[in-house]
Design a protein around this motif. Structure first.
Motif, PDB file in Angstrom:
ATOM      1  N   TYR A 179       0.827  -1.210   0.000  1.00  0.00           N
ATOM      2  CA  TYR A 179       0.000   0.000   0.000  1.00  0.00           C
ATOM      3  C   TYR A 179       0.863   1.263   0.000  1.00  0.00           C
ATOM      4  O   TYR A 179       0.534   2.253  -0.640  1.00  0.00           O
ATOM      5  CB  TYR A 179      -0.894   0.040   1.251  1.00  0.00           C
ATOM      6  CG  TYR A 179      -2.086  -0.898   1.233  1.00  0.00           C
ATOM      7  CD1 TYR A 179      -2.477  -1.572   0.070  1.00  0.00           C
ATOM      8  CD2 TYR A 179      -2.842  -1.094   2.385  1.00  0.00           C
ATOM      9  CE1 TYR A 179      -3.560  -2.429   0.082  1.00  0.00           C
ATOM     10  CE2 TYR A 179      -3.945  -1.944   2.396  1.00  0.00           C
ATOM     11  CZ  TYR A 179      -4.296  -2.615   1.240  1.00  0.00           C
ATOM     12  OH  TYR A 179      -5.381  -3.450   1.242  1.00  0.00           O
ATOM     13  N   THR A 180       1.940   1.235   0.771  1.00  0.00           N
ATOM     14  CA  THR A 180       2.702   2.478   0.959  1.00  0.00           C
ATOM     15  C   THR A 180       3.761   2.706  -0.111  1.00  0.00           C
ATOM     16  O   THR A 180       4.088   3.851  -0.402  1.00  0.00           O
ATOM     17  CB  THR A 180       3.414   2.496   2.338  1.00  0.00           C
ATOM     18  OG1 THR A 180       4.059   1.252   2.553  1.00  0.00           O
ATOM     19  CG2 THR A 180       2.443   2.767   3.457  1.00  0.00           C
ATOM     20  N   ARG A 181       4.291   1.625  -0.685  1.00  0.00           N
ATOM     21  CA  ARG A 181       5.441   1.788  -1.578  1.00  0.00           C
ATOM     22  C   ARG A 181       5.198   2.803  -2.701  1.00  0.00           C
ATOM     23  O   ARG A 181       6.010   3.727  -2.874  1.00  0.00           O
ATOM     24  CB  ARG A 181       5.886   0.426  -2.144  1.00  0.00           C
ATOM     25  CG  ARG A 181       7.295   0.474  -2.736  1.00  0.00           C
ATOM     26  CD  ARG A 181       7.709  -0.844  -3.365  1.00  0.00           C
ATOM     27  NE  ARG A 181       7.712  -1.953  -2.433  1.00  0.00           N
ATOM     28  CZ  ARG A 181       6.892  -3.008  -2.483  1.00  0.00           C
ATOM     29  NH1 ARG A 181       5.991  -3.096  -3.443  1.00  0.00           N
ATOM     30  NH2 ARG A 181       6.959  -3.965  -1.597  1.00  0.00           N
ATOM     31  N   PRO A 182       4.087   2.667  -3.469  1.00  0.00           N
ATOM     32  CA  PRO A 182       3.884   3.639  -4.568  1.00  0.00           C
ATOM     33  C   PRO A 182       3.728   5.075  -4.059  1.00  0.00           C
ATOM     34  O   PRO A 182       4.208   6.014  -4.688  1.00  0.00           O
ATOM     35  CB  PRO A 182       2.585   3.160  -5.230  1.00  0.00           C
ATOM     36  CG  PRO A 182       2.325   1.793  -4.718  1.00  0.00           C
ATOM     37  CD  PRO A 182       3.014   1.662  -3.400  1.00  0.00           C
ATOM     38  N   ILE A 183       3.071   5.209  -2.907  1.00  0.00           N
ATOM     39  CA  ILE A 183       2.864   6.544  -2.318  1.00  0.00           C
ATOM     40  C   ILE A 183       4.207   7.161  -1.930  1.00  0.00           C
ATOM     41  O   ILE A 183       4.490   8.327  -2.215  1.00  0.00           O
ATOM     42  CB  ILE A 183       1.959   6.441  -1.058  1.00  0.00           C
ATOM     43  CG1 ILE A 183       0.607   5.825  -1.413  1.00  0.00           C
ATOM     44  CG2 ILE A 183       1.817   7.784  -0.362  1.00  0.00           C
ATOM     45  CD1 ILE A 183      -0.339   6.748  -2.121  1.00  0.00           C
ATOM     46  N   LEU A 184       5.033   6.358  -1.279  1.00  0.00           N
ATOM     47  CA  LEU A 184       6.337   6.860  -0.847  1.00  0.00           C
ATOM     48  C   LEU A 184       7.199   7.233  -2.054  1.00  0.00           C
ATOM     49  O   LEU A 184       7.960   8.194  -2.014  1.00  0.00           O
ATOM     50  CB  LEU A 184       7.061   5.810   0.014  1.00  0.00           C
ATOM     51  CG  LEU A 184       6.409   5.519   1.368  1.00  0.00           C
ATOM     52  CD1 LEU A 184       7.066   4.316   2.027  1.00  0.00           C
ATOM     53  CD2 LEU A 184       6.497   6.742   2.285  1.00  0.00           C
ATOM     54  N   ARG A 185       7.046   6.462  -3.125  1.00  0.00           N
ATOM     55  CA  ARG A 185       7.845   6.738  -4.323  1.00  0.00           C
ATOM     56  C   ARG A 185       7.502   8.119  -4.877  1.00  0.00           C
ATOM     57  O   ARG A 185       8.385   8.936  -5.104  1.00  0.00           O
ATOM     58  CB  ARG A 185       7.612   5.651  -5.382  1.00  0.00           C
ATOM     59  CG  ARG A 185       8.632   5.688  -6.512  1.00  0.00           C
ATOM     60  CD  ARG A 185       8.331   4.624  -7.574  1.00  0.00           C
ATOM     61  NE  ARG A 185       8.206   3.289  -7.011  1.00  0.00           N
ATOM     62  CZ  ARG A 185       7.198   2.448  -7.264  1.00  0.00           C
ATOM     63  NH1 ARG A 185       6.221   2.808  -8.078  1.00  0.00           N
ATOM     64  NH2 ARG A 185       7.161   1.269  -6.704  1.00  0.00           N
ATOM     65  N   VAL A 186       6.199   8.387  -5.050  1.00  0.00           N
ATOM     66  CA  VAL A 186       5.843   9.689  -5.632  1.00  0.00           C
ATOM     67  C   VAL A 186       6.090  10.827  -4.639  1.00  0.00           C
ATOM     68  O   VAL A 186       6.224  11.987  -5.031  1.00  0.00           O
ATOM     69  CB  VAL A 186       4.378   9.736  -6.152  1.00  0.00           C
ATOM     70  CG1 VAL A 186       4.179   8.725  -7.267  1.00  0.00           C
ATOM     71  CG2 VAL A 186       3.381   9.513  -5.035  1.00  0.00           C
TER      72      VAL A 186
ATOM     73  N   LEU B  61      10.120   9.707  -1.063  1.00  0.00           N
ATOM     74  CA  LEU B  61      10.634   9.146   0.199  1.00  0.00           C
ATOM     75  C   LEU B  61      11.032   7.678   0.048  1.00  0.00           C
ATOM     76  O   LEU B  61      11.252   6.977   1.035  1.00  0.00           O
ATOM     77  CB  LEU B  61       9.558   9.257   1.297  1.00  0.00           C
ATOM     78  CG  LEU B  61       9.156  10.674   1.685  1.00  0.00           C
ATOM     79  CD1 LEU B  61       7.912  10.666   2.569  1.00  0.00           C
ATOM     80  CD2 LEU B  61      10.300  11.374   2.413  1.00  0.00           C
ATOM     81  N   GLU B  62      11.129   7.241  -1.207  1.00  0.00           N
ATOM     82  CA  GLU B  62      11.384   5.836  -1.506  1.00  0.00           C
ATOM     83  C   GLU B  62      12.639   5.307  -0.802  1.00  0.00           C
ATOM     84  O   GLU B  62      12.693   4.175  -0.351  1.00  0.00           O
ATOM     85  CB  GLU B  62      11.560   5.741  -3.015  1.00  0.00           C
ATOM     86  CG  GLU B  62      11.433   4.378  -3.595  1.00  0.00           C
ATOM     87  CD  GLU B  62      11.620   4.470  -5.109  1.00  0.00           C
ATOM     88  OE1 GLU B  62      12.059   5.532  -5.601  1.00  0.00           O
ATOM     89  OE2 GLU B  62      11.329   3.475  -5.781  1.00  0.00           O
ATOM     90  N   LYS B  63      13.641   6.157  -0.721  1.00  0.00           N
ATOM     91  CA  LYS B  63      14.940   5.694  -0.222  1.00  0.00           C
ATOM     92  C   LYS B  63      15.068   5.814   1.300  1.00  0.00           C
ATOM     93  O   LYS B  63      16.107   5.505   1.861  1.00  0.00           O
ATOM     94  CB  LYS B  63      16.070   6.504  -0.885  1.00  0.00           C
ATOM     95  CG  LYS B  63      16.109   6.419  -2.405  1.00  0.00           C
ATOM     96  CD  LYS B  63      17.338   5.663  -2.862  1.00  0.00           C
ATOM     97  CE  LYS B  63      17.502   5.501  -4.353  1.00  0.00           C
ATOM     98  NZ  LYS B  63      16.339   5.439  -5.198  1.00  0.00           N
TER      99      LYS B  63
END
Ligand SMILES: [Zn+2]
Length: 475
Positions: free
Chosen positions: A64-71, A74-76
């Motif tokens: 759930y969070t991965r795509p949100i964090l990417r945009v 904050l992915e890294k």
């Protein structure tokens, strides 16, 4: 010596078993040796440890969070989502790299989109850097410590689990000098402007990932309505995220302009969401509540999952195993059904039979550490010396990746005890006690471990760290 380990293990086991009836490993208990006080939620005292751990649920939350964090850029940052053992609805960020969500929010979110909206809003707080000084300081602290602090108990205890020489123990000491209310106000509440900014950021993230903001709106709307009826301040989510009606209508206006407003969740994701809710219900709710939510007339997979769990925790083990086998038959490639089968056998006193399904679950999840810890536990509990070396190897590997699981160290200690390696056994027992927040036992065991290791060896150094660790509040 073996007797001492057995006594120590025996002391661990009863409390572990108490939690086990609800939690262990399926929602692997991260047991702090404290009774959580519901200061955070003003809810009935939750049973068991403050954090819940479960591979299936955590994987879903990561998805759930991965795509949100990417945009959000904050992915890294390696941002984790931690699940709090609290039946009320709440979600918050306490520092720059952790999102906390109550299991109540998981249960009450009817769609992935509703929960994703809540997580997107929290990501908005992270991306906006809405961090108080205390939140910034907490970045070094272990997750358990933060939760214990928020729960208003065991701050000293929890600070102890921050790890030797990490500096976090000192933060614990500083934090507990402030009244609980101040800590919570600092950590859990935002300015109205920050809330609106987080909402706007969340809508942006949802649009960028082609998801609807409707779920977020639905959730906030619910809390606005409920706060009309609830006593002021009674609702933890509305407390941590002030939700005046103007804020919600501003959000609605913004969200409705999105091209994705009417977009529905992918059916496969909706199914995973319902399986997750069924699991949380099965493990965390009373049996009668589970059967009311999921009556026998409901033959869907989630309903069968919830009933199988409730029946292994509260009912007849044979019937539970038959139900789990039915689940495996329906989805032979679902690792979590094998995990459940292994857990039910293990806790039903059949560790040797638990090994095969747990091996399968480990293989199918590419070595999920929490399931490896369960497998290690089964290998140790089977009392077959042929398994001891493997158990040690698996537990050490898993604990290297999931260091905050005290029960894992307890099983490791038992494995070393079976080998007659009392130095490592004492050290692992000390680590378990340390993580449970039992500073006194941790120091005693670590001191004894030191006498068994060659001076200056890696084990000696680790034991020395625990002996020397400053516990918060300690003069
Ligand atoms: Zn907020």
């Amino acid at each position: 010596m073996l007797k001492d380990i057995a006594v120590f293990a025996g002391r661990l086991c009863p409390s572990a078993r108490k939690h086990a009836s609800r939690l262990v490993a399926g929602l692997t208990a991260l047991a702090l040796a404290i009774t959580p006080v519901p200061a955070l939620a003003q809810a009935p005292t939750p049973k068991g440890p403050p954090l819940l751990r479960d591979t299936e649920t955590e994987q879903l939350l990561r998805d759930y969070t991965r795509p949100i964090l990417r945009v959000a850029g904050l992915e890294k940052q390696n941002i984790q989502v931690a699940i709090i053992n609290d039946p009320t609805f709440n979600a918050f960020v306490a520092d720059g790299h952790r999102i906390f969500v109550n299991y109540g929010a998981l249960l009450q979110s009817e769609t992935p989109n509703q929960l994703i909206g809540v997580l997107a809003h929290e990501t908005g707080h992270l991306a906006g850097g809405h961090l108080s000084k205390l939140r910034t300081q907490l970045a070094q602290a272990q997750t358990q410590m933060i939760v214990a602090m928020l729960l208003g108990v065991g701050a000293m205890v929890a600070g102890a689990s921050a790890g030797p020489n990490s500096g976090a123990a000192n933060i614990g000491a500083a934090a507990i000098t402030a009244p609980q209310e101040v800590i919570r106000r600092n950590l859990l509440s935002y300015q109205r402007q920050q809330e609106e900014n987080a909402d706007r950021a969340a809508v942006k993230f949802l649009n960028a990932t082609q998801q609807s903001a409707k779920g977020m709106y639905e959730t906030f709307q619910r809390f606005t309505n409920e706060s009309l009826f609830a006593a002021r301040g009674a609702d933890p989510y509305a407390q941590s995220h002030p939700m005046p009606a103007e804020r919600v209508s501003a959000l609605a206006e913004l969200a409705r302009t999105s091209a994705y407003w009417d977009k529905k969740d992918d059916p496969a994701l909706q199914m995973r969401h319902e399986m997750m809710r069924a699991k949380v219900s099965g493990f965390m709710e009373r049996a009668d509540t589970v059967y009311r939510r999921y009556p026998a007339s409901n033959t869907s997979l989630p309903a069968r999952y919830a009933r199988a769990i409730a029946s292994y925790l509260h009912g007849d083990p044979r019937s539970a195993l038959a139900q789990i086998d039915g689940l495996i038959q329906a989805q032979p490639n679902n690792p979590y059904f094998y995990e459940l089968r292994g857990q039910a056998l293990l806790e039903g006193g059949k560790p040797a039979e638990a090994i095969a399904p747990l091996r399968k679950a480990v293989a199918m999840t590419n070595g999920a550490p929490l399931i490896q810890i369960l497998l290690g536990q089964a290998l140790v509990a089977s009392n077959n010396k042929a398994y001891t070396d493997e158990a040690i190897q698996i537990l050490r590997g898993a604990l290297g990746r999931e260091g905050e699981v005290p029960l894992g160290f307890s099983h490791l200690a038992m494995a070393y005890g079976q080998k007659g390696n009392y130095a490592e056994a004492d050290l692992a027992s000390a680590q378990a006690a340390y993580l449970r927040g039992d500073a006194k036992t941790a120091r005693e065991l670590a001191a004894r471990a030191k006498t068994r290791f060659p001076v200056g060896s890696p084990g000696w150094v680790k034991a020395d760290d625990i002996v020397a660790a400053k516990m918060p509040g300690q003069k």
